[in-house]
Design a protein around this motif. Structure first.
Motif, mmCIF file in Angstrom:
data_model
loop_
_atom_site.group_PDB
_atom_site.id
_atom_site.type_symbol
_atom_site.label_atom_id
_atom_site.label_comp_id
_atom_site.label_asym_id
_atom_site.label_seq_id
_atom_site.Cartn_x
_atom_site.Cartn_y
_atom_site.Cartn_z
ATOM 1 N N SER A 91 -5.598 -3.933 -10.046
ATOM 2 C CA SER A 91 -6.705 -3.587 -8.880
ATOM 3 C C SER A 91 -8.069 -3.712 -9.287
ATOM 4 O O SER A 91 -8.911 -3.860 -8.657
ATOM 5 N N ALA A 92 -8.166 -2.587 -10.387
ATOM 6 C CA ALA A 92 -9.550 -2.629 -10.744
ATOM 7 C C ALA A 92 -10.277 -3.857 -11.362
ATOM 8 O O ALA A 92 -11.360 -4.081 -10.680
ATOM 9 N N ILE A 93 -9.542 -4.636 -11.929
ATOM 10 C CA ILE A 93 -10.247 -6.068 -12.542
ATOM 11 C C ILE A 93 -10.544 -6.851 -11.096
ATOM 12 O O ILE A 93 -11.583 -7.534 -10.996
ATOM 13 N N SER A 94 -9.679 -6.966 -10.341
ATOM 14 C CA SER A 94 -9.749 -7.830 -8.975
ATOM 15 C C SER A 94 -10.840 -7.238 -8.364
ATOM 16 O O SER A 94 -11.712 -8.101 -7.656
ATOM 17 N N LEU A 95 -10.852 -5.983 -7.859
ATOM 18 C CA LEU A 95 -12.058 -5.587 -7.522
ATOM 19 C C LEU A 95 -13.359 -5.831 -8.073
ATOM 20 O O LEU A 95 -14.203 -6.498 -7.106
ATOM 21 N N GLY A 96 -13.301 -5.692 -9.338
ATOM 22 C CA GLY A 96 -14.546 -6.074 -10.007
ATOM 23 C C GLY A 96 -14.902 -7.589 -9.708
ATOM 24 O O GLY A 96 -16.057 -7.672 -9.505
ATOM 25 N N ILE A 97 -13.890 -8.394 -10.042
ATOM 26 C CA ILE A 97 -14.099 -9.745 -9.710
ATOM 27 C C ILE A 97 -14.799 -10.064 -8.238
ATOM 28 O O ILE A 97 -15.616 -10.878 -8.043
ATOM 29 N N ALA A 98 -14.146 -9.423 -7.306
ATOM 30 C CA ALA A 98 -14.370 -9.762 -5.839
ATOM 31 C C ALA A 98 -15.875 -9.331 -5.589
ATOM 32 O O ALA A 98 -16.759 -9.999 -5.050
ATOM 33 N N LEU A 99 -16.306 -8.133 -6.367
ATOM 34 C CA LEU A 99 -17.442 -7.499 -5.967
ATOM 35 C C LEU A 99 -18.537 -8.375 -6.783
ATOM 36 O O LEU A 99 -19.736 -8.787 -5.965
ATOM 37 N N MET A 100 -18.476 -8.663 -8.011
ATOM 38 C CA MET A 100 -19.439 -9.145 -8.726
ATOM 39 C C MET A 100 -19.518 -10.873 -8.400
ATOM 40 O O MET A 100 -20.528 -11.112 -8.055
ATOM 41 N N PHE A 101 -18.455 -11.527 -8.231
ATOM 42 C CA PHE A 101 -18.526 -13.162 -7.953
ATOM 43 C C PHE A 101 -18.748 -13.165 -6.421
ATOM 44 O O PHE A 101 -19.245 -14.337 -6.157
ATOM 45 N N GLY A 102 -18.291 -12.281 -5.834
ATOM 46 C CA GLY A 102 -18.219 -12.311 -4.252
ATOM 47 C C GLY A 102 -19.811 -12.515 -3.939
ATOM 48 O O GLY A 102 -20.354 -13.201 -3.084
ATOM 49 N N THR A 103 -20.812 -11.458 -4.434
ATOM 50 C CA THR A 103 -22.040 -11.422 -4.236
ATOM 51 C C THR A 103 -22.574 -12.804 -4.435
ATOM 52 O O THR A 103 -23.655 -13.210 -3.910
ATOM 53 N N ALA A 104 -22.324 -13.487 -5.556
ATOM 54 C CA ALA A 104 -22.713 -14.839 -5.820
ATOM 55 C C ALA A 104 -22.245 -15.882 -5.044
ATOM 56 O O ALA A 104 -22.443 -17.021 -5.285
ATOM 57 N N GLY A 105 -21.698 -15.643 -4.068
ATOM 58 C CA GLY A 105 -20.714 -16.671 -3.170
ATOM 59 C C GLY A 105 -21.353 -16.201 -1.614
ATOM 60 O O GLY A 105 -21.012 -17.076 -0.653
ATOM 61 N N LEU A 106 -22.326 -15.307 -1.536
ATOM 62 C CA LEU A 106 -22.557 -14.978 0.099
ATOM 63 C C LEU A 106 -23.806 -15.799 0.405
ATOM 64 O O LEU A 106 -24.802 -15.789 -0.210
ATOM 65 N N PRO A 107 -23.540 -16.661 1.622
ATOM 66 C CA PRO A 107 -24.463 -17.607 2.008
ATOM 67 C C PRO A 107 -25.567 -16.812 2.347
ATOM 68 O O PRO A 107 -26.657 -17.597 1.953
ATOM 69 N N HIS A 108 -25.772 -15.709 2.767
ATOM 70 C CA HIS A 108 -26.850 -15.030 3.375
ATOM 71 C C HIS A 108 -28.016 -14.704 2.208
ATOM 72 O O HIS A 108 -29.055 -14.758 2.452
ATOM 73 N N ILE A 109 -27.133 -14.431 1.097
ATOM 74 C CA ILE A 109 -27.912 -13.736 0.022
ATOM 75 C C ILE A 109 -28.363 -15.110 -0.820
ATOM 76 O O ILE A 109 -29.590 -15.301 -1.226
ATOM 77 N N LEU A 110 -27.545 -16.191 -0.951
ATOM 78 C CA LEU A 110 -27.816 -17.311 -1.696
ATOM 79 C C LEU A 110 -29.177 -18.113 -1.104
ATOM 80 O O LEU A 110 -30.142 -18.757 -1.647
ATOM 81 N N MET A 111 -29.107 -18.043 0.293
ATOM 82 C CA MET A 111 -30.145 -18.671 1.232
ATOM 83 C C MET A 111 -31.637 -18.009 0.919
ATOM 84 O O MET A 111 -32.532 -18.800 0.730
ATOM 85 N N ARG A 112 -31.446 -16.866 0.476
ATOM 86 C CA ARG A 112 -32.926 -16.098 0.306
ATOM 87 C C ARG A 112 -33.662 -16.791 -1.040
ATOM 88 O O ARG A 112 -35.000 -16.614 -0.940
ATOM 89 N N PHE A 113 -33.016 -17.407 -1.959
ATOM 90 C CA PHE A 113 -33.654 -18.048 -3.014
ATOM 91 C C PHE A 113 -34.568 -19.191 -2.703
ATOM 92 O O PHE A 113 -35.311 -19.670 -3.479
ATOM 93 N N PHE A 114 -34.173 -19.830 -1.570
ATOM 94 C CA PHE A 114 -34.962 -20.967 -1.096
ATOM 95 C C PHE A 114 -36.187 -20.600 -0.439
ATOM 96 O O PHE A 114 -37.024 -21.475 -0.068
ATOM 97 N N THR A 115 -36.488 -19.241 -0.201
ATOM 98 C CA THR A 115 -37.668 -18.907 0.374
ATOM 99 C C THR A 115 -38.716 -18.743 -0.484
ATOM 100 O O THR A 115 -39.912 -18.523 -0.138
ATOM 101 N N VAL A 116 -38.662 -18.628 -1.795
ATOM 102 C CA VAL A 116 -39.787 -18.671 -2.730
ATOM 103 C C VAL A 116 -40.144 -20.060 -3.422
ATOM 104 O O VAL A 116 -39.482 -20.881 -3.260
#
Lengths: 555, 101
Positions: free
Chosen positions: A263-288
C-alpha cells in the motif's frame, strides 16, 4: 460582452440573496455575513479580470495557453494555486488534526512528484507541445487513435476530479455560508463556466494566482498566530497537543495510515506519477514562452507548495490545541460527537479561534476561491481535450485544417457541457461516498496518461500500436482494480471482502501499462511502426533544444 | 539536417550531460522518498524516537527536511540548466545557423 457579464453578476447576486432569505429561518448554519461580503469582493474582482481577459482572448492560442505570455514566476504561482486544492488545505490540516504525524506523510507524497516532473517532463513538454499533452504523445504517432486515447484519459480524470471538488464544495459552502447545497453547486458551476468560456487560460491563470496569494497569506497568518501562543517553540506546541489529543503521545509517530509495504509503495506511485499525468497541470507548461520559464515555474511551484504543506502541519497541531481544546467546546457538535461540520473543518475553526469572525469570513472566502480556481483549471483542460484533441485533430477530415474560430467556438460549447455535467454529477453524488474518486483520478492519470507520455518522449521504439494498447491497458486496469478494491467493492457496493485488497492499485496498473506499451511496440512490424521509429530523432532534437518549438507567443 | 545536429559536439555533450544529471537527481529523490515510506511501513518506531527527551520526535524534522530537500533539488537543477545546459543549447543553435548560411 460587458452586458453579458453584468447580467451574470446580477444573477449570482440574486441567487445568493434568495438563498440568504431562505436561511433566515435558522434551520442551517447562521448566514455568515463577513464571509459573504469577502466572497463577493473576490467574485467581483475575478469577473472583472475575466472581462479584461475576454478582450485579450482572440485566438485559439490565447484561449488554451494565454498566448504563451505567462512568466515563469506567474505560472509557478498559478500551478501552486491549481495544486493547493481545498482537499489539501482542509483535508490535510484535518488529517493532521485527527492523526498527527500521518498527515505529514500525505503532504510529502503530494510534493515529491514535483522535482521528478521538473527533471523529466516539464521542459520536454514545453518544447514538444502546443496546447495539450496529446500534442506531445501524438507528435510522431498516428494522430487519430492517440488523440482519442489522450482525450479519454483527460476527460475521465477531469470529470472524476470535478465530481470530488463539486461535492466537497457544496458541503463546504453549506457550512460556511449557510447556502443550500444545490445553490452552492450551481453557483460554483456557473462561475467556472464564466471564467473559462469568456476568459480562457488568461482568466483562469489570474484566478489561480490571486487565490494562491490569498491562501498563502491566510495560512501564514494562522500559523504565526498559533506559534505566537507557544512562544514560537515547536516543543511547547507539540506538548500542549499531546496533552489534549485523545491519542496522546501517539500523534507524534507514524500510525496505521500506511500499514503494509504494498500500500505504501502503491500510494507513492499514484501520488508521484499521477501528478505527472494530470491534464490540467500538464497544460500549464504551455502557457510559458520557453523551456527556461517552464523550469522556473516548477521551482516556484515546488517552493510555494512545500511551504504551504509545512504550514498545514502547524495548523493541524494548532487546531488540536485551540479548536479541540477550546474553552466551552464551542466548535464541538455534541449530536455527532465530532467537530462541527466534521474533521475537515479544523482549519476553518482554527481561523475563528485565532482571528475571530472577520478572519473566519476571510478564510471561508479563500476556501471558496480555492475551489473555484481548481475547478476552472479542470474545466479548461477538459474543454481543450474535446475541442483540440477530438474536434480539431482526431475527427477532422484527413488533411483538412480546422478553422481556428470554429475550434474556439467548440471549446466554449465544451466548457458549457462540462459545467452542466459537473453540476448534474455534483447534485447526483451529494449523498455518495466520494472518497475513492480522487484515488481513481490519480490512478488513471498515473496508469493511462503518464506511461504513454513518458515513453513517447524517451523511447525511440514506441509505435502507435504499443501506445494505444498500453494506454487502454492502463486505463481499464486502473478502473477495474479500483472497482474490485476495498473502497468501491466493500464500502460502496457492500459485496463483502474486496477481490483486490489495495486502495491504490497503481503498483500493478502502472507496470502493466508500461509492459503492454513495450511488448506491443517491439512486436509491431507495420509500415507505420517503422515511420514512428524513424521520426524519433527529429522529435528528440526538438525536445532537447527547443529548435522548431511552437513559441506560442504571437510576434 | 537531423544527422548534422546529432553529430554536433555541443549537442552530444548537452544530451549526455543533461540526461545523466536528470536521472541522477530523479533516482536520488526516489531513494529518499521510498526510504522514508519503507521506514514508515516497517519501522515506525525509528521515526518515533524522541529528540532529547521531549515530545517532539525525529520523524518531524526528517519529514520537514524531505520537503526542503525536494525544493533544494529543484533549485540545483534550475541553476545548472540555466547556465551550463542553456549555454550548450545556444551553442548548438549558433552552429546550426552557421551551417544554414
Amino acid at each position: 460582452m460587458l452586458n453579458r457579464i453584468f447580467s451574470l453578476l446580477v444573477v449570482f447576486a440574486g441567487v445568493a440573496f434568495a438563498a440568504g432569505a431562505d436561511l433566515g429561518e435558522g434551520t442551517k448554519q447562521d448566514l455568515n455575513v463577513p464571509a459573504i461580503v469577502m466572497f463577493f469582493l473576490f467574485v467581483a474582482a475575478t469577473l472583472g479580470i475575466t472581462y479584461w481577459a475576454s478582450k485579450k482572448t482572440k485566438s485559439a492560442s490565447d484561449f488554451y495557453t494565454a498566448g504563451g505570455g505567462i512568466t515563469g514566476t506567474q505560472n509557478g504561482t498559478a500551478i501552486a494555486g491549481d495544486y493547493m486544492s481545498a482537499a489539501s488545505f482542509l483535508g490535510i490540516t484535518g488529517m493532521v488534526y485527527l492523526k498527527g504525524y500521518d498527515g505529514l506523510i500525505f503532504s510529502i507524497g503530494f510534493l515529491v512528484g514535483w522535482p521528478v516532473i521538473l527533471f523529466m517532463i516539464s521542459e520536454q513538454l514545453r518544447n514538444l507541445g502546443k496546447y495539450t499533452f496529446a500534442d506531445v504523445t501524438a507528435y510522431r504517432l498516428r494522430q487519430k487513435p492517440i488523440r482519442i486515447l489522450a482525450a479519454l484519459g483527460s476527460i475521465s480524470v477531469v470529470i472524476l476530479y470535478l465530481i470530488a471538488q463539486m461535492v466537497g464544495s457544496g458541503k463546504l459552502i453549506q457550512i460556511l455560508f449557510g447556502l443550500e447545497y444545490e445553490f452552492a453547486v450551481i453557483l460554483v458551476g456557473a462561475l467556472m463556466v464564466a471564467y473559462v468560456a469568456f476568459g480562457g487560460m488568461l482568466a483562469t491563470t489570474w484566478v489561480q494566482i490571486i487565490k494562491a496569494i490569498l491562501l498563502l497569506l491566510g495560512t501564514t497568518f494562522m500559523s504565526i498566530m498559533v506559534m505566537a501562543q507557544f512562544g514560537f517553540s515547536f516543543e511547547a506546541l507539540f506538548k500542549a497537543a499531546t496533552e489534549i489529543h485523545p491519542k496522546g503521545i501517539d500523534i507524534m509517530t507514524p500510525g496505521g495510515l500506511v500499514s503494509d509495504p504494498v500500500s505504501a509503495i502503491s500510494l507513492g506511485i499514484a501520488l508521484m506519477f499521477g501528478t505527472a499525468g494530470l491534464p490540467h497541470i500538464l497544460m500549464r507548461f504551455f502557457t510559458v514562452a520557453d523551456a527556461k520559464e517552464a523550469r522556473k515555474s516548477v521551482f516556484v511551484a515546488t517552493g510555494l507548495i512545500g511551504y504551504f504543506y509545512i504550514l498545514t502541519f502547524i495548523m493541524g497541531f494548532g487546531a488540536i490545541v485551540l479548536v479541540l481544546g477550546a474553552e466551552g467546546n464551542i466548535y464541538w457538535d455534541t449530536t455527532t460527537n465530532t467537530l462541527k461540520g466534521m474533521n475537515n473543518m479544523a482549519a476553518v475553526w482554527l481561523a475563528h479561534a485565532v482571528g475571530g469572525d472577520y478572519f473566519l469570513g476571510f478564510i471561508s472566502a479563500v476556501a471558496f476561491a480555492t475551489i473555484l480556481a481548481v475547478v476552472s483549471g479542470l474545466t479548461l483542460a477538459g474543454a481543450s481535450a474535446i475541442s483540440h484533441d477530438l474536434y480539431a485533430n482526431a475527427f477532422a477530415k484527413e488533411g483538412e485544417k480546422v478553422d481556428e474560430l470554429k475550434e474556439m467556438r467548440v471549446s466554449k460549447y465544451a466548457t458549457l457541457a462540462i459545467g452542466v455535467a459537473a453540476i448534474i454529477f455534483g447534485i447526483a453524488f451529494e449523498k455518495q461516498n466520494i472518497a475513492f474518486v480522487v484515488a481513481l483520478a490519480f490512478t488513471i492519470a498515473a496508469s493511462a496518461n503518464f506511461p504513454v507520455l513518458f515513453m513517447s518522449i524517451f523511447w525511440k521504439g514506441l509505435t502507435t500500436r504499443g501506445a494505444v494498447i498500453g494506454g487502454y491497458v492502463g486505463l481499464i486496469s486502473a478502473l477495474v482494480l479500483v472497482i474490485l478494491g476495498p473502497v468501491v467493492w466493500t464500502s460502496i457496493l457492500g459485496y463483502g471482502d474486496p477481490i483486490v485488497p489495495y486502495k491504490f492499485p497503481a503498483v500493478f496498473s502502472v507496470p502493466m501499462a508500461f509492459i503492454a506499451i513495450w511488448f506491443f511496440s517491439i512486436t509491431d512490424n507495420s509500415e507505420d511502426a517503422k515511420r514512428c521509429i524513424d521520426e524519433f530523432d527529429a522529435q528528440d532534437i526538438r525536445c532537447q533544444t527547443g529548435i522548431g518549438a511552437d513559441s506560442a507567443v504571437n510576434h | 539536417m537531423v544527422e548534422k545536429i546529432k553529430s554536433n559536439p555541443s549537442y552530444i555533450e548537452l544530451v549526455s550531460k543533461r540526461s545523466a544529471f536528470s536521472w541522477k537527481l530523479t533516482i536520488t529523490m526516489l531513494v529518499v522518498y521510498y526510504a522514508f515510506i519503507l521506514y514508515i511501513a516497517f519501522s515506525p518506531e525509528t521515526l518515533g524516537q524522541s529528540i532529547s527527551g521531549g515530545v517532539a520526535t525525529i520523524g518531524i524534522p526528517i519529514g520537514m527536511a524531505i520537503i526542503l530537500f525536494a525544493f533544494i533539488m529543484t533549485g540545483i537543477y534550475v541553476k545548472r540548466a540555466n547556465s551550463e545546459f542553456d549555454d550548450l543549447t545556444k551553442q548548438v543553435k549558433e552552429d546550426i545557423a552557421k551551417e544554414i548560411k
